[in-house]
Design a protein around this motif. Structure first.
Motif, PDB file in Angstrom:
ATOM      1  N   TYR A   1       0.829  -1.208   0.000  1.00  0.00           N
ATOM      2  CA  TYR A   1       0.000   0.000   0.000  1.00  0.00           C
ATOM      3  C   TYR A   1       0.861   1.255   0.000  1.00  0.00           C
ATOM      4  O   TYR A   1       0.566   2.227  -0.695  1.00  0.00           O
ATOM      5  CB  TYR A   1      -0.922  -0.006   1.218  1.00  0.00           C
ATOM      6  N   GLY A   2       1.943   1.244   0.780  1.00  0.00           N
ATOM      7  CA  GLY A   2       2.848   2.395   0.792  1.00  0.00           C
ATOM      8  C   GLY A   2       2.648   3.294   1.990  1.00  0.00           C
ATOM      9  O   GLY A   2       1.885   2.990   2.920  1.00  0.00           O
ATOM     10  N   GLN A   3       3.322   4.448   1.969  1.00  0.00           N
ATOM     11  CA  GLN A   3       3.331   5.349   3.109  1.00  0.00           C
ATOM     12  C   GLN A   3       1.995   6.027   3.352  1.00  0.00           C
ATOM     13  O   GLN A   3       1.751   6.547   4.434  1.00  0.00           O
ATOM     14  CB  GLN A   3       4.403   6.421   2.904  1.00  0.00           C
ATOM     15  N   GLY A   4       1.105   6.020   2.381  1.00  0.00           N
ATOM     16  CA  GLY A   4      -0.181   6.685   2.549  1.00  0.00           C
ATOM     17  C   GLY A   4      -1.166   5.910   3.399  1.00  0.00           C
ATOM     18  O   GLY A   4      -2.255   6.410   3.708  1.00  0.00           O
ATOM     19  N   PHE A   5      -0.817   4.688   3.792  1.00  0.00           N
ATOM     20  CA  PHE A   5      -1.742   3.868   4.579  1.00  0.00           C
ATOM     21  C   PHE A   5      -1.913   4.452   5.980  1.00  0.00           C
ATOM     22  O   PHE A   5      -0.951   4.782   6.655  1.00  0.00           O
ATOM     23  CB  PHE A   5      -1.228   2.435   4.684  1.00  0.00           C
ATOM     24  N   VAL A   6      -3.171   4.614   6.403  1.00  0.00           N
ATOM     25  CA  VAL A   6      -3.488   5.120   7.738  1.00  0.00           C
ATOM     26  C   VAL A   6      -3.922   3.945   8.609  1.00  0.00           C
ATOM     27  O   VAL A   6      -4.881   3.245   8.280  1.00  0.00           O
ATOM     28  CB  VAL A   6      -4.615   6.176   7.680  1.00  0.00           C
ATOM     29  N   ILE A   7      -3.226   3.724   9.710  1.00  0.00           N
ATOM     30  CA  ILE A   7      -3.533   2.595  10.596  1.00  0.00           C
ATOM     31  C   ILE A   7      -4.919   2.790  11.207  1.00  0.00           C
ATOM     32  O   ILE A   7      -5.237   3.880  11.696  1.00  0.00           O
ATOM     33  CB  ILE A   7      -2.479   2.486  11.708  1.00  0.00           C
ATOM     34  N   PRO A   8      -5.782   1.763  11.181  1.00  0.00           N
ATOM     35  CA  PRO A   8      -7.114   1.900  11.789  1.00  0.00           C
ATOM     36  C   PRO A   8      -7.007   2.261  13.265  1.00  0.00           C
ATOM     37  O   PRO A   8      -6.134   1.772  13.974  1.00  0.00           O
ATOM     38  CB  PRO A   8      -7.740   0.512  11.594  1.00  0.00           C
ATOM     39  N   SER A   9      -7.901   3.090  13.725  1.00  0.00           N
ATOM     40  CA  SER A   9      -7.905   3.484  15.133  1.00  0.00           C
ATOM     41  C   SER A   9      -8.494   2.367  15.990  1.00  0.00           C
ATOM     42  O   SER A   9      -9.089   1.409  15.480  1.00  0.00           O
ATOM     43  CB  SER A   9      -8.738   4.751  15.316  1.00  0.00           C
ATOM     44  N   TYR A  10      -8.335   2.530  17.300  1.00  0.00           N
ATOM     45  CA  TYR A  10      -8.921   1.568  18.240  1.00  0.00           C
ATOM     46  C   TYR A  10     -10.426   1.495  18.057  1.00  0.00           C
ATOM     47  O   TYR A  10     -11.021   0.413  18.068  1.00  0.00           O
ATOM     48  CB  TYR A  10      -8.584   1.991  19.672  1.00  0.00           C
ATOM     49  N   SER A  11     -11.055   2.655  17.851  1.00  0.00           N
ATOM     50  CA  SER A  11     -12.505   2.693  17.668  1.00  0.00           C
ATOM     51  C   SER A  11     -12.923   1.961  16.400  1.00  0.00           C
ATOM     52  O   SER A  11     -13.885   1.193  16.403  1.00  0.00           O
ATOM     53  CB  SER A  11     -12.974   4.152  17.613  1.00  0.00           C
ATOM     54  N   THR A  12     -12.178   2.173  15.303  1.00  0.00           N
ATOM     55  CA  THR A  12     -12.500   1.490  14.046  1.00  0.00           C
ATOM     56  C   THR A  12     -12.353  -0.011  14.184  1.00  0.00           C
ATOM     57  O   THR A  12     -13.172  -0.793  13.678  1.00  0.00           O
ATOM     58  CB  THR A  12     -11.592   2.005  12.914  1.00  0.00           C
ATOM     59  N   LEU A  13     -11.293  -0.431  14.871  1.00  0.00           N
ATOM     60  CA  LEU A  13     -11.068  -1.858  15.084  1.00  0.00           C
ATOM     61  C   LEU A  13     -12.200  -2.474  15.897  1.00  0.00           C
ATOM     62  O   LEU A  13     -12.701  -3.555  15.574  1.00  0.00           O
ATOM     63  CB  LEU A  13      -9.725  -2.069  15.789  1.00  0.00           C
ATOM     64  N   ARG A  14     -12.631  -1.769  16.941  1.00  0.00           N
ATOM     65  CA  ARG A  14     -13.623  -2.319  17.861  1.00  0.00           C
ATOM     66  C   ARG A  14     -15.033  -2.268  17.299  1.00  0.00           C
ATOM     67  O   ARG A  14     -15.820  -3.206  17.514  1.00  0.00           O
ATOM     68  CB  ARG A  14     -13.557  -1.548  19.189  1.00  0.00           C
ATOM     69  N   THR A  15     -15.360  -1.178  16.596  1.00  0.00           N
ATOM     70  CA  THR A  15     -16.744  -0.986  16.173  1.00  0.00           C
ATOM     71  C   THR A  15     -17.040  -1.439  14.758  1.00  0.00           C
ATOM     72  O   THR A  15     -18.200  -1.628  14.402  1.00  0.00           O
ATOM     73  CB  THR A  15     -17.129   0.508  16.291  1.00  0.00           C
ATOM     74  N   ARG A  16     -15.991  -1.592  13.912  1.00  0.00           N
ATOM     75  CA  ARG A  16     -16.263  -1.984  12.523  1.00  0.00           C
ATOM     76  C   ARG A  16     -15.521  -3.238  12.082  1.00  0.00           C
ATOM     77  O   ARG A  16     -16.135  -4.199  11.608  1.00  0.00           O
ATOM     78  CB  ARG A  16     -15.921  -0.827  11.576  1.00  0.00           C
ATOM     79  N   LEU A  17     -14.183  -3.259  12.236  1.00  0.00           N
ATOM     80  CA  LEU A  17     -13.403  -4.358  11.676  1.00  0.00           C
ATOM     81  C   LEU A  17     -13.703  -5.692  12.354  1.00  0.00           C
ATOM     82  O   LEU A  17     -13.918  -6.708  11.678  1.00  0.00           O
ATOM     83  CB  LEU A  17     -11.909  -4.030  11.782  1.00  0.00           C
ATOM     84  N   ILE A  18     -13.701  -5.708  13.686  1.00  0.00           N
ATOM     85  CA  ILE A  18     -13.967  -6.970  14.397  1.00  0.00           C
ATOM     86  C   ILE A  18     -15.405  -7.444  14.178  1.00  0.00           C
ATOM     87  O   ILE A  18     -15.629  -8.630  13.888  1.00  0.00           O
ATOM     88  CB  ILE A  18     -13.656  -6.815  15.895  1.00  0.00           C
ATOM     89  N   PRO A  19     -16.416  -6.567  14.299  1.00  0.00           N
ATOM     90  CA  PRO A  19     -17.784  -7.029  13.996  1.00  0.00           C
ATOM     91  C   PRO A  19     -17.939  -7.554  12.573  1.00  0.00           C
ATOM     92  O   PRO A  19     -18.660  -8.527  12.345  1.00  0.00           O
ATOM     93  CB  PRO A  19     -18.635  -5.771  14.229  1.00  0.00           C
ATOM     94  N   GLU A  20     -17.286  -6.912  11.596  1.00  0.00           N
ATOM     95  CA  GLU A  20     -17.362  -7.395  10.213  1.00  0.00           C
ATOM     96  C   GLU A  20     -16.730  -8.780  10.087  1.00  0.00           C
ATOM     97  O   GLU A  20     -17.253  -9.653   9.380  1.00  0.00           O
ATOM     98  CB  GLU A  20     -16.666  -6.412   9.274  1.00  0.00           C
TER      99      GLU A  20
END
Length: 333
Positions: free
Chosen positions: A144-163
């Motif tokens: 992806y390169g340097q432009g990749f933004v690491i998901p936040s704790y909130s994104t991980l908890r509320t979107r990525l894990i539930p998905e």
């Protein structure tokens, strides 16, 4: 009045001369546009709470803006420090290159050091580095390169894990839906962890795939045939006996007796001993009773042990075998 030059003012409502309300989480706070960006980028340390409902694209834009501002500030400080240093007797800047800067310059050792620190500081098992998911994650981030933004704790908890949970539930449901036509095989074995605790795994396998059903904590209970029969019967009742056509286990007496008891309860089922466990026992008997086989295996163990005790030798071995590793023998339950 609040200045409207910055585009990030569009994401808040003005409540007063210096007070705003977030359009997403409706948090009421005061400050400058920097706090608005920090709030939307979910960055801590800016005297404002992070936004728990910010869209991903807005969070990415805010994060990029905050990183750009930090870079400009850093370059300004370095310029000032360089100017001060040029007028002093030291004649050099006090800036020290960070690990991230070294990694950006494709310094392999610095990146490897960061990976090592990640495992040590987070108490993660070293075996994780060999897993396919970790390898794919690292390759994806690098691609992806340097432009990749690491998901936040909130994104991980509320979107990525539930998905991910939804995907797993869908995967299991799709496999279970095939059991009406093909049935499934119940596979079970026992094992002991480093704290000497006993566990029993129960897995369902069918042409559609495998599903991990249960890990039974035996606690103070002995893994007797009766105990296994009660626990595995409960699992079969939960799945529906009509869907189970076979029971596969190791060759232990307790599992053999348990299999007989299950067949006695459900006559349509078959019992099969694990072929891998049978081969393991066969090889163990050969090692025990055939002297020349035992001598070769013992000599091989000595060679492996010797190589792993000397870093220079193991490094040469990896160099001439394209970084291949020697599999070391270990105990299994």
């Amino acid at each position: 009045m609040v200045r409207k030059k910055d585009k990030f003012w569009e994401h808040v409502q003005q409540l007063g001369p210096s007070r705003f309300k977030c359009n997403y989480c409706e948090l009421d706070y005061s400050g400058s546009v920097t706090r608005v960006k920090a709030h939307l980028a979910c960055l801590t340390g800016h005297d404002v709470q992070i936004c728990t409902k910010v869209p991903d694209h807005v969070q990415a834009e805010a994060s990029a803006e905050m990183n750009l501002s930090a870079s400009k500030k850093k370059r300004t400080n370095e310029t000032l420090e360089s100017g001060i240093g040029s007028t002093s007797s030291l004649g050099r800047s006090i800036h020290q290159t960070t690990m991230v800067e070294l990694a950006a310059k494709q310094d392999k050792k610095s990146l490897e050091k960061m990976i090592g620190e990640f495992f040590v500081k987070n108490n993660i098992s070293f075996n994780v580095i060999q897993t396919e998911s970790f390898i794919q994650m690292m390759k994806g981030a690098c691609a992806y390169g340097q432009g990749f933004v690491i998901p936040s704790y909130s994104t991980l908890r509320t979107r990525l894990i539930p998905e991910a949970k939804v995907e797993i539930i869908e995967y299991v449901s799709n496999i279970k839906s095939t059991w009406g036509g093909t049935g499934c095989t119940i596979m079970s074995d026992s094992w002991t962890d480093l704290k000497k605790r006993s566990w029993v795994n129960v897995i369902a396998y069918s042409p559609g795939g495998a599903v991990f059903l249960k890990c039974i904590d035996c606690g103070s209970n002995s893994i007797t045939a009766g105990y296994l029969f009660r626990e595995i019967s409960n699992v079969i009742e939960m799945l529906g006996p009509q869907h189970v056509v076979q029971f596969v286990s190791d060759n232990g007496a307790n599992y053999n007796c348990c299999g007989d008891m299950l067949i006695g309860k459900w006559s349509h089922m078959y019992r099969t001993n694990c072929a891998a466990h049978g081969i393991n026992l066969l090889l163990k008997d050969i090692h025990k009773h055939v002297r020349w086989v035992r001598k070769i295996i013992d000599d091989g163990k000595h060679v492996v042990d010797y190589m792993h005790r000397h870093t220079t030798i193991i490094a040469l071995m990896r160099e001439f075998t394209n970084a291949k590793e020697i599999k070391q023998p270990c105990k299994t339950s």
